[in-house]
Design an enzyme around this catalytic site. Structure first.
Site, short mmCIF file in Angstrom:
data_model
loop_
_atom_site.label_atom_id
_atom_site.label_comp_id
_atom_site.label_asym_id
_atom_site.label_seq_id
_atom_site.Cartn_x
_atom_site.Cartn_y
_atom_site.Cartn_z
N LYS A 1 4.06 -0.63 -4.46
CA LYS A 1 5.24 -0.29 -3.66
C LYS A 1 6.39 -0.03 -4.63
O LYS A 1 7.09 -0.95 -5.03
CB LYS A 1 5.59 -1.45 -2.72
CG LYS A 1 4.78 -1.46 -1.43
CD LYS A 1 5.09 -2.69 -0.60
CE LYS A 1 6.39 -2.61 0.15
NZ LYS A 1 6.38 -1.73 1.32
N1 PMP Z 1 1.91 1.60 3.93
C1 PMP Z 1 3.14 1.68 3.39
C2 PMP Z 1 3.56 2.92 2.70
C3 PMP Z 1 4.03 0.60 3.49
O1 PMP Z 1 5.24 0.67 2.98
C4 PMP Z 1 3.61 -0.56 4.18
C5 PMP Z 1 4.55 -1.72 4.31
N2 PMP Z 1 4.49 -2.55 3.20
C6 PMP Z 1 2.30 -0.60 4.71
C7 PMP Z 1 1.48 0.50 4.57
C8 PMP Z 1 1.78 -1.84 5.37
O2 PMP Z 1 1.56 -2.80 4.36
P1 PMP Z 1 1.71 -4.36 4.66
O3 PMP Z 1 0.79 -4.67 5.76
O4 PMP Z 1 1.28 -4.99 3.36
O5 PMP Z 1 3.11 -4.61 5.01
#
Ligand code: PMP
Length: 300
Positions: A154
């Site tokens: 991220k």
């Molecule tokens: N895809 C992206 C691009 C995201 O930013 C997120 C949020 N973190 C998710 C998927 C979902 O990930 P998570 O379940 O770890 O929050």
């Protein structure tokens, strides 16, 4: 969702008053997106506030930092304790926690040579991200491939891609965007993963352009208990549109039913039964009502 203020923001080891939590305009991350962050959810439970899957979020933060050669000045253990303390100090129950590590002040060039790194943690009260079922559209913007980004991280700069897709969708009257990868396979939403329900089973689209989300991982595990088979494989847009049910999931989003794609109704155009069953189980777990998954909660 609008920001609800809290009392303190943690900045490089100090609890700073909300109004005083500022950075210099020459902060490298503002110019180039050279920051890495996490979104973490805390919940009110019978035994006090609990943070959902904290350690795995911290692990991902460090993986993201590593991808842009960023040296985080605190250990995982220190950050874990700082997050717990901040949530407690700010008296957060249902909350959103945002650790962000960033290249700071020191050089205006793109390459962050000799630029110090900083890290902050924000913890704010938080309700529901989406309170309605979603109509989504296939975006003209594709998700980053592994040739232009690092899988599983991220990194702030990559979210310009999400912003493009979200604006496109909102301008056209949709709630949310859907993005494909460069090979025309379904990738994910701007900040959430997607699942299909077909003939009683779940399909989790596989794409190296999508973030392997922690909520997605949780749902795959929960489905074993519910006796729902999960297939992780590549999915084309046409198959997605012919699903019986669809839903987005993510830390902030939790489980959000999708009722149409590009104006085409999914199933009977209402939140699906299996989606709602998964949502209910998920909420039960994050609220500490399921003993088996209590290990996923960190009490503050
Ligand atoms: N895809 C992206 C691009 C995201 O930013 C997120 C949020 N973190 C998710 C998927 C979902 O990930 P998570 O379940 O770890 O929050």
């Amino acid at each position: 969702m609008a920001i609800k203020k809290s009392k303190f923001i943690w900045m490089d080891g100090k609890f700073v008053k909300w109004e005083e939590a500022k950075v210099h305009i020459l902060t490298h991350a503002i110019h180039y997106g050279s920051a890495v962050f996490e979104g973490i959810h805390s919940y009110k439970t019978e035994k006090g506030t609990a943070i959902f899957r904290l350690d795995i979020h911290i692990d991902r933060l460090f993986r993201s930092a590593n991808a842009i050669s960023m040296n985080v000045k605190f250990t995982k253990k220190q950050l874990r304790e700082a997050i717990k303390k901040l949530v407690k100090t700010n008296k957060i129950q249902d909350g959103y926690i945002r650790p962000i590590a960033y290249y700071g002040y020191g050089n205006i060039g793109v390459f962050p040579k000799d630029v110090p790194t900083n890290i902050s943690i924000i913890a704010i009260p938080w309700g529901h991200y989406y309170s309605k079922d979603l109509s989504i559209m296939n975006s003209r913007y594709r998700r980053h491939s592994e040739k232009s980004a690092v899988y599983g991280t991220k990194i702030s700069g990559n979210y310009a891609n999400s912003i493009l897709a979200m604006y496109e969708a909102r301008k056209k009257g949709y709630d949310e965007a859907l993005m494909l990868d460069l090979n025309d396979y379904v990738s994910e939403g701007p900040a959430e993963n997607i699942f299909l329900v077909k003939n009683g089973s779940l399909i989790a689209p596989e794409s190296r352009s999508a973030l392997p989300g922690i909520t997605r991982d949780s749902i795959i595990k929960i489905c074993k208990d519910l006796g729902i088979k999960v297939y992780v494989r590549k999915v084309k847009l046409k198959e997605l549109k012919n699903a019986n049910e669809l839903f987005y999931c993510g830390t902030a989003t939790e489980v959000a039913p999708i009722i149409s794609v590009d104006g085409k109704k999914i199933g009977d155009g209402k939140a699906g039964k299996i989606t709602l069953m998964i949502k209910e189980r998920y909420i039960d777990i994050v609220r500490g009502n399921n003993k088996k998954y209590i290990k996923w909660l960190t009490f503050v």
